[in-house]
Design an enzyme around this catalytic site. Structure first.
Site, mmCIF file in Angstrom:
data_model
loop_
_atom_site.group_PDB
_atom_site.id
_atom_site.type_symbol
_atom_site.label_atom_id
_atom_site.label_comp_id
_atom_site.label_asym_id
_atom_site.label_seq_id
_atom_site.Cartn_x
_atom_site.Cartn_y
_atom_site.Cartn_z
ATOM 1 N N ARG A 182 18.926 -11.152 -40.704
ATOM 2 C CA ARG A 182 20.230 -10.506 -40.514
ATOM 3 C C ARG A 182 20.487 -10.135 -39.058
ATOM 4 O O ARG A 182 21.089 -9.104 -38.749
ATOM 5 C CB ARG A 182 20.350 -9.254 -41.411
ATOM 6 N N SER A 232 25.463 -7.667 -50.911
ATOM 7 C CA SER A 232 24.327 -6.743 -50.855
ATOM 8 C C SER A 232 24.645 -5.602 -49.895
ATOM 9 O O SER A 232 25.028 -5.832 -48.751
ATOM 10 C CB SER A 232 23.060 -7.475 -50.386
ATOM 11 N N GLU A 302 23.599 -2.957 -44.879
ATOM 12 C CA GLU A 302 23.866 -4.317 -44.411
ATOM 13 C C GLU A 302 25.362 -4.504 -44.200
ATOM 14 O O GLU A 302 25.798 -5.293 -43.374
ATOM 15 C CB GLU A 302 23.348 -5.334 -45.431
#
Length: 317
Positions: A182, A232, A302
Site C-alpha cells: 500500500r 478494506s 487504509e
C-alpha cells in the site's frame, strides 16, 4: 483576489469545471459534502494545465479516480477535486509487442481494473485476474500497489506515466516506483499517475475466465458488496488480520449512526443508509481504540480522508 472559476475554465474548458459538486456522487461510500470546484479533464494536456494553475496559485487540489478508497468530510473540500476516471479510461492491447509469450496493455489511469481484466480475458492474456473484482482505477492501484488474492500491481507493472511536481510528463519504470504494501514512490514524490503499461502472459481464456469467476464467488460470499463502502477500511497490521482483530474484539455489527462494521466481513465499514463522514470517523476511532485496548495493536486506516474533520488529533497518533 483572482477569479479561480474563470482561470480554471480557461485552463480546462468550460464544460470540464463544476462548482459546489457533491462528493456523494463521486465516492463508493456515497458520503461527502461539496467540493468548491470539480474537474474531469479529457487529455493529459488538460491535466497539466489545471495542475500548473493550482500550483502557481497555491490553490488546494486533490486527485481521485472513482472514489473507491476515499472518505470526504461532511463539510466537503475547500479546493479543487481533479477526477481521472470515465473521461480518462482508454485501454489498448498490444499483441504485436509479444516477446517470449508476453503482451502489453496500456491504459489511462481512470480505467477500472475490472475492465482491464475483462479486456485481458478477451485477448487471452493472464496476470490480472486478481484485480478483476477490485473496485478501483488503474491510477489508484499504482499509487497504492493494490492487490488481492495473492496478486499485486507490481507483479505485472512495466512502467507508469506520471506528471511530476515540475509539471513534466515522464514514464517511470516499475523498478523505480518502490512499490510495497500500500505504498509507492508516487505518493512520496507527489506524482500524478496518468497511465501505465502492464506486461501479461498468454493464457487459456477458459482458465482465465474460471479463475475470475472463482474470485467473484469468493468476494460475493465474503465481502459486503451489497452495501456502499470504501473497500478494506484498515491496512493489514504485521502478523495479524485487521478483520479478525475487529471481530475478536466483539465489534461485528458495531454501529455509529448509519455506519456499521460489516457483519459479513469485519474489515469493512459499510454505509447502512444515511451515514455521514462523522459517523464513519467515529466508528473508525472506536474500533481502533477497542482493538488497541484488547490486543495492543494499532490499526491504521487504509481509507484516505479528504477535508476537515473534528477529530484530527486522534488520527495523528
Amino acid at each position: 483576489m483572482p477569479d479561480m472559476k474563470a482561470l480554471l475554465r480557461d485552463a480546462a474548458g468550460e464544460d470540464c469545471i463544476l462548482e459546489q459538486e457533491s462528493m456523494k456522487k463521486h465516492t463508493t461510500f456515497h458520503i461527502g459534502g461539496p467540493a468548491d470546484f470539480f474537474a474531469a479533464p479529457t487529455t493529459e494536456a488538460g491535466v497539466q494545465r489545471i495542475v500548473k494553475l493550482c500550483r502557481e496559485m497555491e490553490y488546494p487540489f486533490y486527485v481521485i479516480g472513482n472514489g473507491s478508497n476515499l472518505l470526504v468530510s461532511d463539510q466537503g473540500y475547500r479546493g479543487l477535486v481533479l477526477q481521472l476516471y470515465k473521461n480518462f479510461s482508454d485501454i489498448r492491447v498490444f499483441p504485436q509487442e509479444k516477446s517470449q509469450g508476453r503482451s502489453s496493455i496500456r491504459a489511462q489511469s481512470g480505467a477500472m481494473l475490472s475492465v482491464i481484466a475483462k479486456r485481458a480475458l478477451e485477448a487471452g492474456l493472464t496476470g490480472v485476474e486478481f484485480a478483476s473484482g477490485i473496485p478501483g482505477t488503474l491510477g489508484g492501484a499504482v499509487v497504492m500497489n493494490a492487490g488481492a488474492y495473492g496478486g499485486e500491481v507490481k507483479d505485472v507493472l512495466v512502467s507508469a506515466t506520471v506528471l511530476n511536481r515540475e509539471g513534466k510528463i515522464l514514464e517511470i519504470p516499475a523498478s523505480e516506483l518502490k512499490l510495497g504494501y500500500r505504498q509507492s514512490a508516487v505518493l512520496a514524490n507527489g506524482w500524478i499517475v496518468l497511465g501505465a503499461r502492464l506486461s501479461l502472459a498468454d493464457g487459456e481464456p477458459e482458465a482465465i475466465r474460471g479463475r475470475m469467476e472463482e474470485l467473484k464467488r469468493q468476494r460475493i460470499q465474503k465481502q459486503p458488496l451489497e452495501l456502499p463502502s470504501a473497500g478494506s477500511t484498515f491496512k493489514r497490521p504485521e502478523g495479524f488480520f485487521a478483520g479478525k482483530l475487529i471481530m475478536d474484539a466483539g465489534l461485528r455489527g458495531y454501529t455509529v449512526g448509519g455506519a456499521q462494521v460489516s457483519e459479513k466481513h469485519c474489515g469493512f465499514v459499510v454505509n447502512r443508509g444515511g451515514a455521514t463522514a462523522a459517523d464513519v470517523r467515529k466508528l473508525i476511532a472506536d474500533v481502533r481504540a477497542r482493538v488497541y485496548e484488547t490486543f495492543g495493536v494499532t490499526l491504521e486506516p487504509e481509507v484516505r480522508m479528504l477535508g476537515t474533520f473534528m477529530d484530527e488529533d486522534f488520527f495523528k497518533g
